[in-house]
Design a protein around this motif. Structure first.
Motif, PDB file in Angstrom:
ATOM      1  N   ILE A 192       2.415   1.854  -3.554  1.00  0.00           N
ATOM      2  CA  ILE A 192       1.475   2.419  -4.534  1.00  0.00           C
ATOM      3  C   ILE A 192       1.149   3.872  -4.169  1.00  0.00           C
ATOM      4  N   ALA A 193       0.973   4.103  -2.866  1.00  0.00           N
ATOM      5  CA  ALA A 193       0.667   5.471  -2.429  1.00  0.00           C
ATOM      6  C   ALA A 193       1.822   6.417  -2.746  1.00  0.00           C
ATOM      7  N   SER A 250      -4.344   1.009  -0.599  1.00  0.00           N
ATOM      8  CA  SER A 250      -3.727   2.039  -1.441  1.00  0.00           C
ATOM      9  C   SER A 250      -4.757   2.747  -2.309  1.00  0.00           C
ATOM     10  N   THR A 251      -5.852   2.066  -2.652  1.00  0.00           N
ATOM     11  CA  THR A 251      -6.837   2.742  -3.501  1.00  0.00           C
ATOM     12  C   THR A 251      -7.567   3.838  -2.734  1.00  0.00           C
ATOM     13  N   SER A 260      -6.038   5.582  -0.147  1.00  0.00           N
ATOM     14  CA  SER A 260      -5.124   6.571   0.443  1.00  0.00           C
ATOM     15  C   SER A 260      -4.331   7.282  -0.634  1.00  0.00           C
ATOM     16  N   ALA A 275      -1.574   5.788   3.952  1.00  0.00           N
ATOM     17  CA  ALA A 275      -1.440   4.339   3.746  1.00  0.00           C
ATOM     18  C   ALA A 275      -0.812   3.698   4.977  1.00  0.00           C
ATOM     19  N   GLN A 293       1.618   8.403   1.270  1.00  0.00           N
ATOM     20  CA  GLN A 293       2.249   7.334   2.044  1.00  0.00           C
ATOM     21  C   GLN A 293       1.833   7.375   3.506  1.00  0.00           C
ATOM     22  N   SER A 323       0.835  -1.194   0.000  1.00  0.00           N
ATOM     23  CA  SER A 323       0.000   0.000   0.000  1.00  0.00           C
ATOM     24  C   SER A 323       0.872   1.246   0.000  1.00  0.00           C
TER      25      SER A 323
END
Lengths: 368, 309
Positions: free
Chosen positions: A195-196, A274-275, A277, A283, A280, A192
């Motif tokens: 990706i964030a 992650s979708t 947030s 997340a 970072q 997460s």
């Protein structure tokens, strides 16, 4: 495909060049195992037990009554043979079996002594220890208060036997928990965050505008962490096997397959986090507070689930780690196969599908 | 959605609202092939929102937007593979080297560095000596050059650059614009946004934007011509006092600080230089300098801003 490989290569660059990530990935398992070696003891209540009364006389019935009336124990079933004891434990509901030897009252009156065997499921060391001590205390107080007052110098000798983990090694209890914790941390949190980070640095905008489709982006993100988590799991198992001499009674391949399933579940959860947030920090906090703390506190890792208030027990039933811990304990300590833990496995599969479906639904091809 | 037009980008009555603010309030403009089009305005004017809609990263709330004759909502995939985009915060992958960054972007766009090397050569040679350095360790100017290379590597038809020169030193800014002009000469249509008014003169056409509305679209020369008033540059020893005094004078229209000078316009054309000096001397100002100057884009912007208010 070429695009995809390029993407995965880039992810590995990110991981191997960040010393903090590397530390979390590889320093953590070792540190965790050592830290969780010291587990605090807890209170118990409503522990389900079985009684195998070979005597069936007035004294054994009285002792049984004392035990069930204490509030700590619930008589779950009466057993009728030695074989049933083993079966009852394998079902995983009862924690302890109390065995009265034949002709209990008779012996007591004739010889002044009689034996009780207390068998506890020590795959959970804490609970086993506490449960057997409580039982002993109840029996002793019965002897002291009821028999002695009648002026009889009787003695009942409880013999305690720990099943599955007769050396009472705490490590047997925290290895499955640590494994769940670390895999959760590495897989869910790291994915997460990574990706964030792309969103935060603005590189996600470029990735979205590129011909790379969302699915390869997500899978490309996940593959490195999947590989590394798996390495981690092997490190933990090896560490517990070689350093703490924890047995692996069941099939190692089955254990690894279940581990892989859990990793996959955690990764899906990471993508879902992650979708929702955008940076970072968010997340990280979601992972920390929504995943790590509940995993430590509510999964049965440290505190036995049956001792929790009802509401926390309900919450704990949505903790994926809870099922994974049961699975690992069963495979490693009891040597169970899929027949025993199919339910837990199925729950993990269900959770994976749910998280994955949610993330695909929530993943945005745009910024809003 | 193939409506045959000569425009690469066509925006009609575009509106964009967020939860609490209306960022873009009905904007229309079009960009022809090979044009270098500038969106000039301060922070929060709505530039980034417009660019994100053009790059299909956000939905328009209302209005028609097409890029390369593709609709930004329906045909977003076709647009995405044909544009080069450099977001405002774009800072590349800090932990990858210059070469790795470029190779990565080439790869995900399905091309190689060699294939389109011609296009980026002029720019890339400047950063090539540092190709093994991590992008995070580059200076601001070099980062922007690398980012431009990355946006160009797949030879896009349109280049959309969101404030590429913000936070970059003056020399690098100048170099960056020289590169843009060279790219324009190669036939690439470029849309660029900037808060720096002086960069407007380098564009073919500019749109001056403020509070989500375009105040004026024209060539930089025309924008200046349209200023249409006499502009004075005034200076004295006590600049702060001067601002206060000028603002209190009835015949003074606008006063804007501009470097060490104040740019002022008057409500009357009748006043001459000597009369102005004598008025200011009465107010105990010393070292007064006054001259009539030609307006620049910023003056035009300020004037448009104050009239729209």
């Amino acid at each position: 495909m070429n695009r995809f490989i390029g993407f995965v290569k880039k992810e590995f660059h990110h991981i191997f060049r960040d010393s903090q990530t590397m530390l979390i990935l590889f320093g953590m398992p070792i540190a965790q195992i050592l830290i969780f070696g010291y587990i605090v003891s807890n209170e118990i209540n409503d522990v389900k037990i079985g009684i195998y009364d070979k005597s069936q006389d007035h004294i054994t019935h009285e002792i049984t009554n004392k035990i069930t009336a204490s509030g700590f124990f619930i008589l779950h079933e009466n057993l009728n043979s030695e074989k049933e004891i083993e079966k009852a434990f394998k079902r995983g509901i009862i924690r302890e079996v109390i065995v009265f030897e034949p002709n209990f009252a008779e012996k007591l009156e004739r010889d002044g002594t009689a034996g009780i065997q207390i068998i506890a499921d020590a795959s959970d060391v804490n609970t086993a220890n506490i449960v057997s001590n409580y039982t002993k205390a109840i029996i002793n107080s019965y002897v002291k208060n009821e028999l002695f007052t009648q002026g009889l110098p009787f003695e009942i000798i409880p013999e305690v036997r720990m099943l599955y983990n007769d050396e009472l090694k705490g490590v047997y209890m925290f290895v499955p928990g640590t494994m769940a914790l670390i895999l959760m941390l590495v897989s869910a949190m790291m994915t997460s965050i990574s990706i964030a980070r792309e969103k935060e640095l603005g590189t996600m905008e470029i990735l979205l505008v590129s011909p790379l489709k969302p699915l390869p982006i997500v899978i490309g993100k996940v593959i490195p962490y999947m590989a590394l988590s798996f390495v981690n799991a092997i490190v933990i198992i090896a560490l517990s096997y070689f350093v703490f001499e924890m047995p692996i009674q069941g099939s190692l391949i089955f254990l690894l397959a279940e581990t892989l399933l859990f990793i996959f579940m955690a990764l899906s959860l990471g993508i879902l986090i992650s979708t929702v947030s955008n940076n970072q920090m968010v997340a990280m906090f979601i992972s920390m507070f929504a995943l790590l703390l509940p995993t430590i506190l509510l999964s049965g890792f440290i505190f036995p689930i049956e001792n929790m208030p009802k509401i926390l027990q309900w919450i704990s039933s949505i903790m994926p780690a809870r099922y994974f811990i049961v699975i690992v304990k069963n495979i490693m300590i009891k040597g169970s196969g899929i027949g025993v833990i199919w339910k837990e496995t199925l729950i993990l599969v269900g959770m994976t599908i749910f998280f994955l479906g949610m993330s695909i639904k929530k993943f945005k091809v745009r910024l809003e | 959605m193939q409506n045959q037009s000569n425009y690469i980008v066509e925006v009609t009555d575009l509106k964009k609202s967020y939860e609490k603010v209306d960022a873009v309030k009905g904007v229309s403009f079009s960009v022809s092939k090979g044009e270098l089009f500038g969106l000039i305005g301060p922070d929060g004017a709505g530039k980034t929102s417009i660019f994100r809609i053009l790059t299909t990263l956000m939905f328009p709330t209302d209005g028609q937007v097409s890029v390369l004759d593709f609709d930004v909502i329906k045909d977003y995939k076709k647009i995405r593979s044909n544009i080069g985009y450099m977001p405002q915060r774009f800072s590349l992958y800090q932990d990858l080297s210059v070469e790795e960054n470029l190779a990565f972007f080439a790869r995900i766009f399905g091309t190689t560095i060699e294939e389109n090397y011609d296009l980026i050569k002029d720019i890339y040679v400047q950063i090539e000596p540092f190709k093994d350095r991590l992008a995070g360790k580059l200076s601001g100017g070099m980062k922007q050059k690398l980012a431009l290379c990355c946006a160009l590597i797949h030879s896009p038809d349109v280049l959309i650059l969101d404030e590429p020169t913000t936070g970059v030193d003056a020399v690098s800014r100048k170099e960056f614009w020289e590169m843009l002009i060279r790219l324009k000469d190669k036939g690439i249509t470029i849309l660029v946004s900037t808060p720096y008014m002086d960069e407007a003169n380098l564009c073919d056409r500019v749109a001056l934007i403020q509070n989500g509305e375009i105040m004026s679209i024209d060539t930089p020369e025309k924008v200046i011509e349209n200023f249409g008033r006499k502009l004075w540059a005034v200076k004295s020893d006590k600049i702060y006092q001067l601002i206060k005094d000028l603002k209190s004078l009835e015949f003074v229209d606008t006063v804007f600080p501009f470097g060490e000078f104040l740019h002022i316009t008057l409500k009357t054309e009748d006043l001459n230089q000597d009369e102005l000096i004598s008025i200011l001397t009465e107010n105990n100002h010393k070292g007064i300098q006054i001259q009539v100057i030609e307006a620049n884009i910023e003056d035009c912007f300020m004037q448009l801003m104050s009239t729209s208010e």
